[in-house]
Motif scaffolding. Structure first.
Motif, PDB file in Angstrom:
ATOM      1  N   TRP A 138      -6.254 -25.534  -2.666  1.00 52.70           N
ATOM      2  CA  TRP A 138      -4.890 -26.042  -2.847  1.00 52.70           C
ATOM      3  C   TRP A 138      -4.367 -25.751  -4.252  1.00 52.70           C
ATOM      4  O   TRP A 138      -3.167 -25.659  -4.473  1.00 52.70           O
ATOM      5  N   SER A 153      -5.251 -25.270   3.670  1.00 51.74           N
ATOM      6  CA  SER A 153      -6.156 -25.372   4.816  1.00 51.74           C
ATOM      7  C   SER A 153      -5.867 -24.303   5.855  1.00 51.74           C
ATOM      8  O   SER A 153      -6.777 -23.735   6.472  1.00 51.74           O
ATOM      9  N   LYS A 191      -1.831 -28.925   0.370  1.00 53.35           N
ATOM     10  CA  LYS A 191      -3.142 -29.011   1.014  1.00 53.35           C
ATOM     11  C   LYS A 191      -3.109 -28.478   2.443  1.00 53.35           C
ATOM     12  O   LYS A 191      -4.058 -27.858   2.922  1.00 53.35           O
TER      13      LYS A 191
END
Length: 287
Positions: free
Chosen positions: A54, A48, A44
């Motif tokens: 993801w 980001s 994740k």
């Protein structure tokens, strides 16, 4: 009961091998820097940072485990159209063949154009369906024939029209019967509702500069022609006043509608009109 919401699934993005390698290197870098972080947390964080989902990071890691080398998506092969396979010289030659029909005021059908290409011999061989696609690709369209003509307002036409309208108003005010007289023709060329027109030629000047034509003139096409003369008013055509005869020439029909033919018909026609009548006609020489 709660309303059901429809969610459109975002299409899966295809990454190149370079982009996949960047994701993998970033994942390994975060894993080395934070050995206590879980697999999900690292995925994740990488997603980001790179602005991707993801799940994309998961797929890249899974692909690396299965295949030693990361692969880019296969590129779709672009198929060349029939028009892409011929050069500009051939396209220009086909355009000029079509305009040669326009210059002779003859309708250019696919079969006629194909026959001319075969006669030339240097342009190659085409199927009828392929030629149809090529003609469209180079800027022609098969459309309904337009017979509208733009009115050119020269000074003499302007004054002529003004005087005519004044005379008609006077005739109506005194209660005269107004009849309109004219001639026309019909031939086999009129049975073609649609013809090929070159959309790349936008003006007479553009046609002249290119050595081409502005398209077909009316009437076009060969075949028998009937010349028709009649007279009528707002109440309809005058009964028994119709003159129809077959033309013996392919040129302008005015050459066969001469003063002798017109005068003989006119003498018989005028006896069928009531007194106090006005006949409106154009300025043809035999009138």
């Amino acid at each position: 009961m709660a309303e059901e919401e429809s969610v459109n699934k975002r299409p899966r993005r295809a990454f190149s091998s370079t982009e996949k390698l960047m994701m993998l290197n970033m994942f390994n870098s975060f894993k080395t820097a934070s050995p206590s972080a879980s697999h999900n947390e690292i995925c994740k964080t990488v997603a980001s940072s790179m602005g991707v989902s993801w799940t994309s990071i998961y797929r890249v890691i899974s692909e690396k485990k299965t295949n030693a080398n990361l692969r880019s998506p296969k590129k779709k092969k672009t198929r060349l159209t029939v028009c892409d396979k011929i050069d500009d010289f051939t396209k220009c030659a086909i355009r000029r063949i079509i305009h040669s029909f326009f210059l002779r005021n003859e309708i250019p059908t696919l079969d006629k154009v194909l026959s001319k290409i075969e006669e030339d011999g240097s342009l190659g061989s085409f199927k009828r369906t392929s030629l149809h696609l090529i003609i469209r690709e180079i800027g022609f369209k098969f459309s309904k024939r337009c017979r509208n003509s733009m009115l050119t307002d020269r000074d003499d036409i302007f004054f002529w029209r003004r005087n005519y309208l004044r005379d008609i108003v006077k005739a109506r005010e005194v209660g005269k019967n107004i009849y309109y007289l004219d001639e026309t023709w019909i031939n086999e060329g009129h049975t073609m509702p649609k013809v090929w027109s070159d959309t790349t030629i936008t003006s007479a000047r553009a046609a002249f500069m290119s050595g081409l034509s502005t398209g077909l003139k009316n009437p076009s096409g060969k075949g028998k022609r009937l010349i028709i003369t009649h007279v009528g008013s707002e109440d309809g055509f005058v009964e028994g006043a119709l003159l129809v005869f077959e033309s013996k020439k392919d040129g302008d029909y005015h050459k066969e509608m001469n003063s002798d033919t017109f005068e003989n018909w006119f003498k018989g026609m005028i006896e069928k009109l009531p007194e106090n009548s006005v006949i409106v006609m154009d300025n043809a020489s035999y009138h």
